[in-house]
Each structure stands twice: as structure tokens, then as C-alpha cells.
Motif scaffolding. Structure first.
Motif, PDB file in Angstrom:
ATOM      1  N   ALA A 173      35.711 -39.356 -30.526  1.00 43.67           N
ATOM      2  CA  ALA A 173      36.875 -38.470 -30.578  1.00 43.67           C
ATOM      3  C   ALA A 173      36.418 -37.069 -30.957  1.00 43.67           C
ATOM      4  O   ALA A 173      35.674 -36.896 -31.926  1.00 43.67           O
ATOM      5  CB  ALA A 173      37.884 -38.989 -31.593  1.00 43.67           C
ATOM      6  N   GLY A 174      36.845 -36.062 -30.196  1.00 48.88           N
ATOM      7  CA  GLY A 174      36.447 -34.686 -30.446  1.00 48.88           C
ATOM      8  C   GLY A 174      37.591 -33.831 -30.937  1.00 48.88           C
ATOM      9  O   GLY A 174      38.672 -34.331 -31.272  1.00 48.88           O
ATOM     10  N   ASN A 175      37.360 -32.521 -30.961  1.00 46.74           N
ATOM     11  CA  ASN A 175      38.377 -31.588 -31.445  1.00 46.74           C
ATOM     12  C   ASN A 175      39.574 -31.500 -30.511  1.00 46.74           C
ATOM     13  O   ASN A 175      40.693 -31.244 -30.954  1.00 46.74           O
ATOM     14  CB  ASN A 175      37.766 -30.196 -31.606  1.00 46.74           C
ATOM     15  CG  ASN A 175      36.701 -30.161 -32.682  1.00 46.74           C
ATOM     16  OD1 ASN A 175      36.746 -30.938 -33.630  1.00 46.74           O
ATOM     17  ND2 ASN A 175      35.742 -29.261 -32.524  1.00 46.74           N
ATOM     18  N   ALA A 176      39.335 -31.678 -29.210  1.00 47.90           N
ATOM     19  CA  ALA A 176      40.420 -31.506 -28.231  1.00 47.90           C
ATOM     20  C   ALA A 176      40.273 -32.482 -27.078  1.00 47.90           C
ATOM     21  O   ALA A 176      40.481 -32.143 -25.919  1.00 47.90           O
ATOM     22  CB  ALA A 176      40.435 -30.075 -27.707  1.00 47.90           C
ATOM     23  N   GLY A 177      39.915 -33.710 -27.405  1.00 41.34           N
ATOM     24  CA  GLY A 177      39.746 -34.719 -26.373  1.00 41.34           C
ATOM     25  C   GLY A 177      39.017 -35.929 -26.916  1.00 41.34           C
ATOM     26  O   GLY A 177      38.688 -36.014 -28.101  1.00 41.34           O
ATOM     27  N   VAL A 178      38.784 -36.881 -26.031  1.00 45.03           N
ATOM     28  CA  VAL A 178      38.122 -38.112 -26.420  1.00 45.03           C
ATOM     29  C   VAL A 178      37.247 -38.563 -25.257  1.00 45.03           C
ATOM     30  O   VAL A 178      37.570 -38.331 -24.090  1.00 45.03           O
ATOM     31  CB  VAL A 178      39.170 -39.190 -26.795  1.00 45.03           C
ATOM     32  CG1 VAL A 178      40.099 -39.485 -25.636  1.00 45.03           C
ATOM     33  CG2 VAL A 178      38.500 -40.452 -27.297  1.00 45.03           C
ATOM     34  N   GLU A 179      36.115 -39.205 -25.594  1.00 41.36           N
ATOM     35  CA  GLU A 179      35.190 -39.624 -24.556  1.00 41.36           C
ATOM     36  C   GLU A 179      34.771 -41.073 -24.763  1.00 41.36           C
ATOM     37  O   GLU A 179      34.663 -41.553 -25.889  1.00 41.36           O
ATOM     38  CB  GLU A 179      33.953 -38.722 -24.529  1.00 41.36           C
ATOM     39  CG  GLU A 179      34.282 -37.290 -24.133  1.00 41.36           C
ATOM     40  CD  GLU A 179      33.053 -36.433 -23.927  1.00 41.36           C
ATOM     41  OE1 GLU A 179      32.517 -36.402 -22.810  1.00 41.36           O
ATOM     42  OE2 GLU A 179      32.644 -35.782 -24.896  1.00 41.36           O
ATOM     43  N   LEU A 180      34.508 -41.720 -23.640  1.00 41.61           N
ATOM     44  CA  LEU A 180      34.030 -43.091 -23.613  1.00 41.61           C
ATOM     45  C   LEU A 180      32.656 -43.062 -22.960  1.00 41.61           C
ATOM     46  O   LEU A 180      32.495 -42.521 -21.868  1.00 41.61           O
ATOM     47  CB  LEU A 180      34.996 -43.961 -22.812  1.00 41.61           C
ATOM     48  CG  LEU A 180      34.687 -45.452 -22.678  1.00 41.61           C
ATOM     49  CD1 LEU A 180      34.722 -46.135 -24.042  1.00 41.61           C
ATOM     50  CD2 LEU A 180      35.697 -46.110 -21.727  1.00 41.61           C
ATOM     51  N   MET A 181      31.649 -43.627 -23.630  1.00 32.85           N
ATOM     52  CA  MET A 181      30.282 -43.491 -23.121  1.00 32.85           C
ATOM     53  C   MET A 181      29.415 -44.658 -23.564  1.00 32.85           C
ATOM     54  O   MET A 181      29.740 -45.350 -24.535  1.00 32.85           O
ATOM     55  CB  MET A 181      29.675 -42.184 -23.625  1.00 32.85           C
ATOM     56  CG  MET A 181      29.470 -42.115 -25.126  1.00 32.85           C
ATOM     57  SD  MET A 181      28.915 -40.489 -25.690  1.00 32.85           S
ATOM     58  CE  MET A 181      30.408 -39.511 -25.439  1.00 32.85           C
ATOM     59  N   PRO A 182      28.307 -44.897 -22.872  1.00 32.60           N
ATOM     60  CA  PRO A 182      27.373 -45.931 -23.310  1.00 32.60           C
ATOM     61  C   PRO A 182      26.762 -45.606 -24.670  1.00 32.60           C
ATOM     62  O   PRO A 182      26.626 -44.439 -25.033  1.00 32.60           O
ATOM     63  CB  PRO A 182      26.292 -45.917 -22.210  1.00 32.60           C
ATOM     64  CG  PRO A 182      26.937 -45.279 -21.028  1.00 32.60           C
ATOM     65  CD  PRO A 182      27.903 -44.287 -21.592  1.00 32.60           C
ATOM     66  N   LEU A 183      26.362 -46.632 -25.404  1.00 33.62           N
ATOM     67  CA  LEU A 183      25.776 -46.435 -26.724  1.00 33.62           C
ATOM     68  C   LEU A 183      24.508 -45.590 -26.666  1.00 33.62           C
ATOM     69  O   LEU A 183      24.208 -44.848 -27.593  1.00 33.62           O
ATOM     70  CB  LEU A 183      25.455 -47.792 -27.366  1.00 33.62           C
ATOM     71  CG  LEU A 183      26.647 -48.642 -27.801  1.00 33.62           C
ATOM     72  CD1 LEU A 183      26.169 -50.002 -28.276  1.00 33.62           C
ATOM     73  CD2 LEU A 183      27.444 -47.950 -28.895  1.00 33.62           C
ATOM     74  N   GLU A 184      23.767 -45.702 -25.562  1.00 42.02           N
ATOM     75  CA  GLU A 184      22.503 -44.950 -25.470  1.00 42.02           C
ATOM     76  C   GLU A 184      22.719 -43.473 -25.198  1.00 42.02           C
ATOM     77  O   GLU A 184      21.760 -42.678 -25.214  1.00 42.02           O
ATOM     78  CB  GLU A 184      21.599 -45.550 -24.391  1.00 42.02           C
ATOM     79  CG  GLU A 184      22.146 -45.513 -22.984  1.00 42.02           C
ATOM     80  CD  GLU A 184      22.890 -46.784 -22.592  1.00 42.02           C
ATOM     81  OE1 GLU A 184      22.944 -47.074 -21.391  1.00 42.02           O
ATOM     82  OE2 GLU A 184      23.429 -47.472 -23.493  1.00 42.02           O
TER      83      GLU A 184
END
Length: 264
Positions: A162-173
Motif C-alpha cells: 500500500a502506497g501514499n496514493a495507490g496499492v500494488e500487487l506483486m511477486p515476493l521477489e
């Protein structure tokens, strides 16, 4: 986390390796990632810094390498894109790219169907899915919930940032710290002391890696606790700090070239 980071110091002479986040660090954020532009002054500064550091300069960014190249054209600097899932280890060299898994594509379709019509931008970045809510901050909580629910349906090996103005889904690496370590193992970075500038939650891992290597970690516009040991108030301050420490000949060089082009 460092609760009271210090003001950023003037660096002493030394063999430095410089790693730079882009959005929120070198460029002000915009509602859409494509709504930003790079000034000629910034391009000149980066060219000067790369030359003065004998090439030990790299972008460490959530953008893809292709997106970075479009933004900074004609520069093609060393870059770790998608949080280190993509790499270009030499300027203008080949790019180790990352593809979009089918399960990530399906989730992107669903989230985009629900949110894209509400001033939310769903950005597909191969194995990384980013939901930007800068133009609709009231939807950040909803976007975060959707992405967290999506995580439960994916195979193991993904995480939510979770960021300041959004959210991201990503691999652990996908981790900026790992990207920094990879560069630090090869010339011209090997044997140097790292400096990393970033501005968001996704940069914290890079700060921790930089600290562990005895480097200088700097967060721009910090909000709350951070692992960075130094802070700069804004993008303008970050550019000024880079200019003072790594590129103080860039502006004069540009002015000199302009004067020569005009003639006596």
C-alpha cells in the motif's frame, strides 16, 4: 524504522553508487503515470552525474524499463524496473523483461471493471498490478480491499504494497533492495558506497538494504516512520541536493554549450 531521520548531509568525497527512484523523487506525482514529463535540465543533470560517477548510477523504480525509456528519451540508463523484476545492467544494453501471468491478467480485468470508471487508473505492468487512486483518494481503501481479496486467489508468492496514493500487487521477489544488491555486485558499482533516494512505502526495503551496506538512505516527503536515515522535504529539494553533491557542473556546462551555440 527510524522515527527521527536527520536532515540530509553534504556528502564527503568518496566512491559513491547512486540509486534513484523516479516518481515522487525526481518527478512530482501526477494523477496518471503518463501525465509527467522530464525537463532538459534533469536529463543534463543525470548525464553529468553518470559521467562523474563513472557509470555508477541506476534507476530503481516501479515503472517498467520500457516506460522509463519513453519518459527519459533519448537516455537509456542502467535501470531496475518493476521493483527489480526487470533489469538493464548496461546503458542501452539488453533488457531482462518480465511477462504478465494469466492469473494476474484476469484479476486486472476484474479490478479494472469495478474501478476504472471512477477516476482510478489500473496499470498493468507484467507481473505487477498497480491501482492508482491519486485522482480519487476516497477510493484508496476500496482499492486496497479489492487487491487484498485478490491476493487470496493467487498462488503463493505474491504480496500487497500500500502506497501514499495507490496499492500494488506483486511477486515476493519484487524488491528494490534486491535490485540494489544485484547492481552492487557488478562493475561499476562494486566496491562503492550506495546512496538511495526514494519517497514511498515500496522504497523502504531499499533503504534497509542501503543502511546495511553502510550507505546513505534518503526519503523524500516522509509520512510517518521510515527506515531512511535522512530526509528531504520535496522533489525540488531532492534535485537541488543531487545537483550540489553529484552534478554541480551540469548547469554551467549547459550554459556554456548554449553560449557556444549562439557564438560571440
Amino acid at each position: 524504522m527510524n522515527l527521527q531521520p536527520e536532515l540530509t548531509p553534504r556528502l564527503p568525497e568518496g566512491r559513491w553508487a547512486l540509486f534513484l527512484d523516479i516518481d515522487g523523487t525526481l518527478l512530482e506525482h501526477a494523477a496518471h503515470p503518463d501525465a509527467v514529463s522530464v525537463s532538459e535540465e534533469l536529463r543534463l543533470l543525470l548525464q553529468t552525474i553518470e559521467r562523474r560517477l563513472d557509470g555508477a548510477l541506476a534507476f530503481i523504480t516501479g515503472r517498467s524499463v520500457a516506460a522509463v525509456d519513453r519518459l527519459f528519451d533519448p537516455l537509456k540508463l542502467r535501470t531496475a524496473g518493476l521493483y527489480g523484476l526487470e533489469h538493464r545492467l548496461a546503458p542501452g544494453g539488453p533488457v531482462e523483461a518480465a511477462d504478465e501471468p494469466a492469473d494476474m491478467a484476469a484479476l486486472a480485468d476484474e479490478i479494472e471493471l469495478e474501478l476504472a470508471s471512477q477516476a482510478v487508473y489500473v496499470e498493468r505492468k507484467g507481473p505487477v498490478l498497480a491501482v492508482h487512486t491519486r485522482a480519487a483518494p476516497h477510493l484508496l481503501a476500496r482499492a486496497t480491499k479489492l487487491v487484498e481479496q485478490a491476493l487470496e486467489r493467487l498462488p503463493k508468492g505474491y504480496r500487497v504494497i500500500a502506497g501514499n496514493a495507490g496499492v500494488e500487487l506483486m511477486p515476493l521477489e519484487a524488491a528494490k533492495g534486491a535490485a540494489i544488491r544485484r547492481f552492487m555486485d557488478i562493475p561499476p558499482f562494486a566496491g562503492r558506497r550506495p546512496v538511495f533516494l526514494g519517497d514511498d512505502t515500496s522504497d523502504e526495503n531499499g533503504f534497509e538494504t542501503t543502511n546495511a551496506a553502510g550507505g546513505i538512505s534518503i526519503r523524500i516527503k516522509p509520512r510517518g516512520p521510515t527506515a531512511a536515515r535522512h530526509v528531504i522535504a520535496d522533489v525540488t529539494g531532492a534535485i537541488g541536493w543531487l545537483q550540489a553533491n553529484f552534478g554541480n557542473l551540469a548547469i554551467e556546462t549547459g550554459r556554456g554549450e548554449a553560449r557556444r551555440s549562439r557564438g560571440p
